[in-house]
Write an enzyme that holds these catalytic residues in place. Sequence first.
Site, short mmCIF file in Angstrom:
data_model
loop_
_atom_site.label_atom_id
_atom_site.label_comp_id
_atom_site.label_asym_id
_atom_site.label_seq_id
_atom_site.Cartn_x
_atom_site.Cartn_y
_atom_site.Cartn_z
N HIS A 1 -50.24 33.20 52.67
CA HIS A 1 -51.12 32.57 51.69
C HIS A 1 -51.46 33.53 50.56
CE1 HIS A 1 -51.59 29.07 54.25
NE2 HIS A 1 -51.67 29.91 55.26
N ASP B 1 -48.94 34.49 43.36
CA ASP B 1 -47.90 33.99 42.46
C ASP B 1 -48.61 33.21 41.35
OD1 ASP B 1 -45.89 32.67 41.11
OD2 ASP B 1 -44.85 31.99 42.91
N ARG C 1 -47.05 29.95 39.94
CA ARG C 1 -47.28 28.81 40.82
C ARG C 1 -48.72 28.31 40.74
NH1 ARG C 1 -50.33 28.88 45.38
NH2 ARG C 1 -49.81 27.43 47.09
N GLY D 1 -51.11 19.82 53.31
CA GLY D 1 -50.78 21.22 53.56
C GLY D 1 -51.67 22.11 52.72
N ASP E 1 -54.39 20.15 56.96
CA ASP E 1 -53.49 21.22 57.35
C ASP E 1 -53.45 21.34 58.86
OD1 ASP E 1 -52.12 23.80 57.60
OD2 ASP E 1 -52.50 23.97 55.46
N GLU F 1 -49.35 13.03 60.59
CA GLU F 1 -49.11 11.88 61.46
C GLU F 1 -50.33 11.51 62.28
OE1 GLU F 1 -45.21 14.18 61.27
OE2 GLU F 1 -47.35 14.60 61.43
N GLU G 1 -48.33 21.44 47.52
CA GLU G 1 -47.34 22.46 47.17
C GLU G 1 -46.39 22.52 48.35
OE1 GLU G 1 -45.24 25.05 47.58
OE2 GLU G 1 -46.64 26.72 47.42
N GLU H 1 -37.60 23.91 55.07
CA GLU H 1 -38.84 23.68 55.83
C GLU H 1 -39.20 22.20 55.93
OE1 GLU H 1 -42.00 26.11 54.24
OE2 GLU H 1 -41.38 27.83 55.46
N HIS I 1 -42.58 33.53 43.62
CA HIS I 1 -42.34 33.99 45.00
C HIS I 1 -41.17 33.25 45.63
CE1 HIS I 1 -44.48 30.32 46.22
NE2 HIS I 1 -44.02 30.53 47.44
#
Length: 424
Positions: free
Chosen positions: A83, A89, A92, A116, A138, A167, A181, A190, A368
Amino acid sequence: MYGSTGYSNNGYHQNQNQQQQSSGEKRSGGRGRRGGRRSRDLHGFRVSEHNNNDDERQEPKSPPPCTDFDMAYFHSYAHVGIHEEMIKDRIRTETYRAAIMQHQRFIEGKVVMDVGCGTGILSIFCAQAGAKRVYAVDASDIAVQANEVVKANNLAEKVIVLHGRVEDVEIDEEVDVIISEWMGYMLLYESMLGSVITARDRWLKRGGLILPSNATLYMAPITHPERYNGSIEFWRNVYGINMSAMMQLAKQCAFEEPCVETITGENVLTWPHVVKHVDCYTIQLHELESVSTRYKFQSMMRAPLHGFAFWFDVEFSGPANSPTNNHTPSSLVGASDNNPLDGVQKKKRANPNEALVLSTAPEDPPTHWQQTLIYFYDPIEVEQDQIVEGSLTLSQSKENRRFMNIHLEYSSGGRSYVKESVMR
């Protein structure tokens, strides 16, 4: 529904399915349906009370199981280092903040979901932009720290941290905005985009906003003699000792798997080719299982061809019902209007709608994500205007869908080659 939701005394929400699994979980896909009405507990956080009227809601599908690979993936995001790298970054993070402020009129007074959420920084940006409520979802244990960050900034009444998989978590209202992101190396590594699709299908209002709205993955042949010489040619003379017997092993160790490195525009031999365009409003989960393309490049110079580079950009456009947004990316100079977007070569991005773009291209400031490089074991000498052509297939690993299988076929100068690798 998928299961009741547990709440701690400080308002941090943890799905009970989450409590029964190992401690570190983050992101994945699936599909379900919300229901019930909203109430508050004594601490002001929203709790779902399921409506027993079966006529008012459909029976949800069972969520996909959380595998050991998923749990390991989620656990990796509980470490602060990843993180820290993302937040530091500035390209970003500041682009996301600029996108939120650029779309403030769609966020202010509205309900937002951050898929996320990590440390919660994007959720807080949305709250600062005037969001009525933000659901920060998350599955990693970083959600515990995110909840503390939210409280430390006096935003606990606006930002609700939900610790669990997309879910499994439940909210009892639709959302106006989804922000995430989700991009991995080579864009699709991923497989977190599936989580965004799940959230979209479960909760996004018709005409709602998704940030970013679309993404494009590119590839191009590259020359990189410094990298090849440093890793391979180095062994020909090591302090006056001939160690060339090490070269074959060095090639396997250095180039067997994709490499995440930073290159510049000077390393790129041709205009890039579009591997895949992603419209976040319409893409479906099955489209992520396999992506294939055929390419044909014409080298702009004489140089050794060392492999291919991959990079992506994402665009932050208006919501689905915006008259200025038809969910196609900004036009790119050099593309034929008659060609489909996937599989065409692009020269230069034109941005008539002035949409905000986050780019990881070699000619842009580094991020990154850097670029993903697939090196050949041995370079190919190409002449100016020489053709390099072939095909590429990216597919989710059957063993672990978060891994990416890469099948690359290429030919030039009358010779054909195949390179297979796994990004893990």
